[in-house]
Design an enzyme around this catalytic site. Sequence first.
Site, short mmCIF file in Angstrom:
data_model
loop_
_atom_site.label_atom_id
_atom_site.label_comp_id
_atom_site.label_asym_id
_atom_site.label_seq_id
_atom_site.Cartn_x
_atom_site.Cartn_y
_atom_site.Cartn_z
N ALA A 185 70.24 86.12 37.20
CA ALA A 185 71.35 86.92 37.73
C ALA A 185 71.47 86.74 39.24
CB ALA A 185 71.13 88.39 37.39
N TYR A 193 70.48 84.16 40.91
CA TYR A 193 70.96 82.78 41.12
C TYR A 193 72.48 82.75 40.94
CZ TYR A 193 71.55 77.74 40.39
OH TYR A 193 71.96 76.44 40.49
N SER A 225 63.47 44.01 35.81
CA SER A 225 62.93 44.54 34.56
C SER A 225 61.40 44.46 34.63
CB SER A 225 63.49 43.69 33.43
OG SER A 225 63.24 44.32 32.22
N LEU A 226 60.73 44.68 33.53
CA LEU A 226 59.27 44.60 33.55
C LEU A 226 58.78 43.58 32.54
CD1 LEU A 226 58.38 48.41 33.60
CD2 LEU A 226 57.79 46.76 35.37
N LYS A 249 56.01 55.15 30.21
CA LYS A 249 57.25 54.38 30.25
C LYS A 249 58.31 55.23 29.56
CE LYS A 249 59.24 49.88 29.51
NZ LYS A 249 60.49 50.33 28.88
N CYS A 262 74.07 21.17 12.17
CA CYS A 262 75.42 20.77 11.82
C CYS A 262 75.81 19.65 12.80
CB CYS A 262 76.38 21.94 11.95
SG CYS A 262 78.09 21.45 11.70
S1 IVH Z 1 59.11 50.64 37.11
C1 IVH Z 1 60.35 46.63 38.99
N1 IVH Z 1 58.34 52.73 35.78
O1 IVH Z 1 61.59 50.29 31.90
C2 IVH Z 1 59.75 47.73 38.27
N2 IVH Z 1 60.15 51.48 34.93
O2 IVH Z 1 61.33 47.62 30.73
C3 IVH Z 1 60.69 48.84 38.11
N3 IVH Z 1 61.10 52.38 32.86
O3 IVH Z 1 64.45 49.00 33.32
C4 IVH Z 1 60.50 49.64 36.95
N4 IVH Z 1 59.77 54.11 32.72
O4 IVH Z 1 64.30 51.48 33.27
C5 IVH Z 1 59.20 51.70 35.83
N5 IVH Z 1 57.56 54.63 34.72
C6 IVH Z 1 58.42 53.61 34.79
C7 IVH Z 1 59.42 53.42 33.81
C8 IVH Z 1 60.27 52.33 33.91
C9 IVH Z 1 60.79 53.46 32.16
C10 IVH Z 1 62.15 51.42 32.46
C11 IVH Z 1 63.05 50.94 33.55
C12 IVH Z 1 63.14 49.44 33.35
C13 IVH Z 1 62.50 49.25 32.04
C14 IVH Z 1 61.79 47.91 32.00
#
Ligand code: IVH
Length: 555
Positions: free
Chosen positions: A36, A38, A84-85, A121, A432
């Site tokens: 409230a 808030y 990406s990872l 992750k 092919c």
């Molecule tokens: S670090 C260059 N930490 O995983 C490294 N990524 O498979 C930057 N993700 O596209 C990423 N949890 O969206 C990092 N604890 C975490 C994460 C994470 C999820 C995702 C992220 C990335 C994907 C890669």
Amino acid sequence: MGNKENIFSEIQHLRREIERHNYLYYTAAQPEISDAEYDALFHRLKELEEKFPEFDDKNSPTHRVGAPPAKEFPAVEHTTPLLSLDKATSYKEFLQFHKRVQKMLGVSDLFGSIDYTVTPKLDGLSVRLRYEHGSLVLGATRGDGFRGENITQNVRTIRNLPHYLIGDAAKLPVLEVRGEVLFHKNDFIKLNDELEMQGEKKFVNARNAAAGSLRQLDSKITAKRPLRTYIYEVLYYEDIEFETHWKQIRFIENAGLPVIPYAEHCDSPENVKKYFKWAVDNREKLPFEIDGVVIKVNDISYQWKLGTVSHHPRWAIAWKFEAEEVITTLLDVQWNVTRNGFVVPVAVMEPVFVAGATISRATLHNEDQIERLGIKIGDKIVIHRAGDVIPAVLRPIAEMRTGDERKIIPPQNCPVCGSKLFKPEGEIYRRCPNRSCPAVIAESIKHFVSRKAFDIEGLGDKQVEVLLDAKLIKDAADLFTLKTEQLIPLERWGQKLAEKVVANIRARKKIAFDRFIYAMGVSGVGSHISEILADNFKSLDTLKNATLEEQAGNR
Ligand code: IVH
């Protein structure tokens, strides 16, 4: 005037107070005031902003309810690529990563260990957030890693994301961070229940729901969805240095940002293994979906030494959970023709829900794989899928056979153009031979317009098929002479889309050389090899005239 100044300072005070209470409620989980109280602060701020529109600010907490619908999301170039990872799926694979890191850094087990920061992750959507002088100015999707979509209106509605930073971070000219946007499991269930009650379509999983909610052109809808974000990276900064990743994390925490929870230090591979086991054992109990753990070399100077490759940094790895397995029936095998004329088997299965999505097709790779699996049409089969990974057929369940199962027989003729297939000695694919096979042409054009190649927005697989069916194109080059009037009459096109696609094609008349090489679709030449070739040969003429040895020497 004095009065107005007072009003402005009250407005500013209210904004910061509301942001502070948001932080205490969502991030620190230690609210100091009642709902409230808030609401009263919020109401007062709204009243003042309505009376004095000259003091409007897009970052005001009142804007968390969304802004007028956007027509489209403008593209934004990323300041630094959102990579990406690399991934591991076992302790053995993680150890290989660890050994590689040790070797590159020249650090052995005897002389000090490598310190890692380990986090869950998160299974959501990656976003980039930019703050200037402590104010949120941009939110963007990852896109292809180099260019994403500007979704600032939408990220402003995310409850646990501050619009203003606090502490030292607020003084920085620029601070960019990266995090994941997601739904907590209970919020996702509630959202789906609500959608069902309203007679609307439910989302298949929390990740899709997060994607659907975040990429809403109408941010008022996003505002109604209880999205959250957690930050795990500092992407870009000016006027500050960090020694370790751990310190970066603590810095963003002190800035009032919602930092990824359950982060730990691990100073040995054994401790990483323990953390992974903890994650497996506690996965179900966590408030959000996770699909593995992310392990990062803690020391920033080590990160620099290790560097990156085009797809991922060499200083981090995602150790993913084992894929979920389910049983279904193999109904048929379809033979698809690729852009290089390879004929590949695809399993057509009884639709089944696995790892958050309904699957009815999976690649069987090649004939040898079919042999190895010993699989027959009609078999009960085990398939698996991990998150966004392509589903795979693992094995048949021989004990469940009834005797009605049929052997899988590869075709002698191309399933599309009927040409007699050939299989060169020692190769695994039938091919092919017809370079004008409609499948070869269609697949080559789809590759040509795809994201890593010419990246022509609005031209997906479906649209390419439509253009071919309508005989408007015969090859990729024909795309560049397409006219709006030709596209308008096509099914589901219309003036607007036609104009947009033609403009997008025009805009891609000139592209980077590596994209061009990749777009040619040469077998074995992926985006990484294309980059290397482009870097070394600079132009098409030099590349064409190079000897085989010169080309191979650069791989
Ligand atoms: S670090 C260059 N930490 O995983 C490294 N990524 O498979 C930057 N993700 O596209 C990423 N949890 O969206 C990092 N604890 C975490 C994460 C994470 C999820 C995702 C992220 C990335 C994907 C890669």
